[in-house]
Write an enzyme that holds these catalytic residues in place. Sequence first.
Site, PDB file in Angstrom:
ATOM      1  CE  LYS A 213       7.787  41.384 -32.015  1.00 11.25           C
ATOM      2  NZ  LYS A 213       7.544  40.272 -31.095  1.00 11.25           N
ATOM      3  CB  THR A 214       7.300  36.487 -34.995  1.00  4.35           C
ATOM      4  OG1 THR A 214       6.700  37.378 -34.070  1.00  4.35           O
ATOM      5  CG2 THR A 214       7.214  35.082 -34.458  1.00  4.35           C
TER       6      THR A 214
ATOM      7  CG  ASP B  25       9.513  37.553 -29.217  1.00  3.10           C
ATOM      8  OD1 ASP B  25       9.841  38.583 -29.828  1.00  3.10           O
ATOM      9  OD2 ASP B  25       8.386  37.025 -29.308  1.00  3.10           O
TER      10      ASP B  25
ATOM     11  CD  GLN C 189       5.705  47.424 -30.822  1.00  2.00           C
ATOM     12  OE1 GLN C 189       4.664  46.850 -30.591  1.00  2.00           O
ATOM     13  NE2 GLN C 189       6.508  47.068 -31.815  1.00  2.00           N
TER      14      GLN C 189
ATOM     15  NE  ARG D  73      -0.238  47.040 -32.209  1.00  2.00           N
ATOM     16  CZ  ARG D  73       0.890  46.446 -32.504  1.00  2.00           C
ATOM     17  NH1 ARG D  73       0.908  45.160 -32.750  1.00  2.00           N
ATOM     18  NH2 ARG D  73       2.008  47.125 -32.579  1.00  2.00           N
TER      19      ARG D  73
END
Length: 721
Positions: free
Chosen positions: A35-36, A220, A251, A606
């Site tokens: 994503k980033t 974001d 999320q 995670r």
Amino acid sequence: MDITSIIESLNDAQRLAVTAPSQAMLILAGAGSGKTRVLVHRIAWQIQVGGHAAHSIMAVTFTNKAAKEMRARIEHLLNIPTHNLWIGTFHGIAHRLLRRHSKEAKLPETFQVMDSGDQLRVIKRLLNTLNLDDSKWPPREVQWYINAQKDEGIRARHSMETGDPYQRQMLIVYKAYEELCDRSGLVDFAELLLRGHELLRDNPDVLEFYQNRFQHIHVDEFQDTNTIQYAWLRLLTDGKDNLFVVGDDDQSIYGWRGAKIENIYSFQKHYPNHQVIKLEQNYRSTGNILKAANKIIANNTGRMGKELWTDAGEGEPCSLYAAFNEQDEAYFVVERIRTWINQGGSRSDTAILYRSNAQSRLFEEKLMATGTPYRVYGGLRFFDRAEIKNALAYLRLMANPDDDASFERVINTPTRGIGAKAIDDIRLIARDQSISLWTAAVALINQRNLSARATNALIGFLELIKALNQQATDLALYEKVKLVVEKSGLIGLYQKEKMDKGEEKVENLEELVNAARLFDFDQQNEEGMSELDLFLTHAALESGDSQADDYEDCVQLMTIHSAKGLEFKLVFLVGMEEGLFPSQQSVDDFVRLEEERRLCYVGMTRAMQQLYLTYAESRRLYGRESYPRPSRFLREIPSELIQEVRLRATVSRPATNIQPKHSSSISVGSYKLGQRVQHEKFGEGVVLQIEGSGAQERVQVNFKQAGVKWLMLSFAKLTTL
DNA sequence: TTGTTCCAGCTTTTT
DNA sequence: GCTGGAACAA
């Protein structure tokens, strides 16, 4: 022009997102899908290929950490300085606009930002002056109400008159709170956003300027935006299709503080020409972990629909451990971590994730006992510490004597003989005449209604602030801070305090001076603020990390919430019990339950290599023994994806401390009941129970000193006696 | 002004 | 059952 570096490392979906023509874009990016990366590369693409000037681009994040990381990555990718790029948090950017246009925003030039602690204190005091019983009107609830109103864009004057006495009272408080803040030049977090929105909405010139300036706006964690943040984005992009948002409806775990997943749906309606791109390839976790997470989240309704996949292979199955009690759970987790480390794993690659902070304690104890370095996230941050807030309050009061919150904080800290009576009198005058406490104090002195001693003390205080201000005039920032810390008497106060705590506080104050010395004025300043104002804002808006020691290799302990965005090779998701996770307050509410499920999904995703889920069959909770049922989320994982560490067929309730008869000759594996054993840490003991076999074999031992413990034979170094 | 005692509350948290 | 804050006493 070299564009290969921008797109070569991307997969198809990512590349599509990065190179899409300028239009509204919704990127549904699953956990670990880059994503980033997409955000960073998209911005680089706009600059490098689209030819857009850096200053025409804005990127909004939720945390300072994310903003910093993004800036660093863009700089690295493009190898250009990025100070022209507006990258920041919603609050940071709103603050910047308010500073630039304080007049249009109807704020005093010297306005100061209040953090939530400050806000709570202001509210407490307000309830007092309004003569409201704070057991009937809990300050936290009032604070929550006010912030919720602001998050929805509602001012006190907008609220409809309802017959509900509760609402009516809340409105009165809300209104009084607004007046108090205006009078003191104080702006809370929610106010930054609301005021920022109003600034644009009510000032067409200002709005037009920024609409023209920002050709591309990137957001974001879009699923975490609240109503006012989204409204703000819409104003800025009105009539244009230049909004690029990245988010993951699965999320969304901050609904309880006003985040609206609905904004994702609204986006699609408000920007009809948008394009949706899903990023579903995951680069983080093994196939088994993803499958299990997918299965769980599939139970939620109203999803946008996404299924993560990986080509990295199945990996190990997830592991489930049913502990007898919370002690056993902690013991198991810590032993597993020790094995991992012994096998060459690094501590910082492992995380213990829990639903609520209170759960950390047992794990801390066990880690401490085994001498395993660990770090707990969350908790008090540097700028939140009382001694730091006191020092800052002096500085703020110097900058703006009308800052009532700061005035009240330090008027008698350290004690200088201004008692409750005198302070009450000041408050009374301030309230009656709608003036600041400082002005009221001056008035009170002139009235000569106070005892000579109190009057002198009060004069002393006002003079102290004035004197500090005078002496500070030409000093560098850190010298100002140093001056205040010393001359205010704070250092002296803490030096006198009982050794341990006081010493730490003194050190923190010294650290504050140091922080001021290192504060990079040039890099932060653009709005013509004074160095001091900027430093104070920095303290409020970025309250700093909770702990140092970033560099030490340690086991990471945190709530699942704070783990969002992070990844670890080895993850323990502990306390998987009904009532704990999902939490008791959520089980009866469908909407909240789904948020808990998303939280579970976040926690599981995670893990990169190995995921352990644990629960306890009995747990001491609020001082009483409870026998919770395993979390419903565990049942949502298909059994072929999960492997039970403890063989439950052989389980009975753990025995009490009664020693078995020596005649007992039942034996499993190498141990038998009643066997006397020696443990390197716990000393001598007697075997009470045995279960499992092979690597899963466990024995319960009653140690002479350490009491009854369950031990995994494969970990514990036991010798028979 | 400080130490003691009592009492409520007990998810999640960034800005 | 523990903790933090507020009320109270000395």
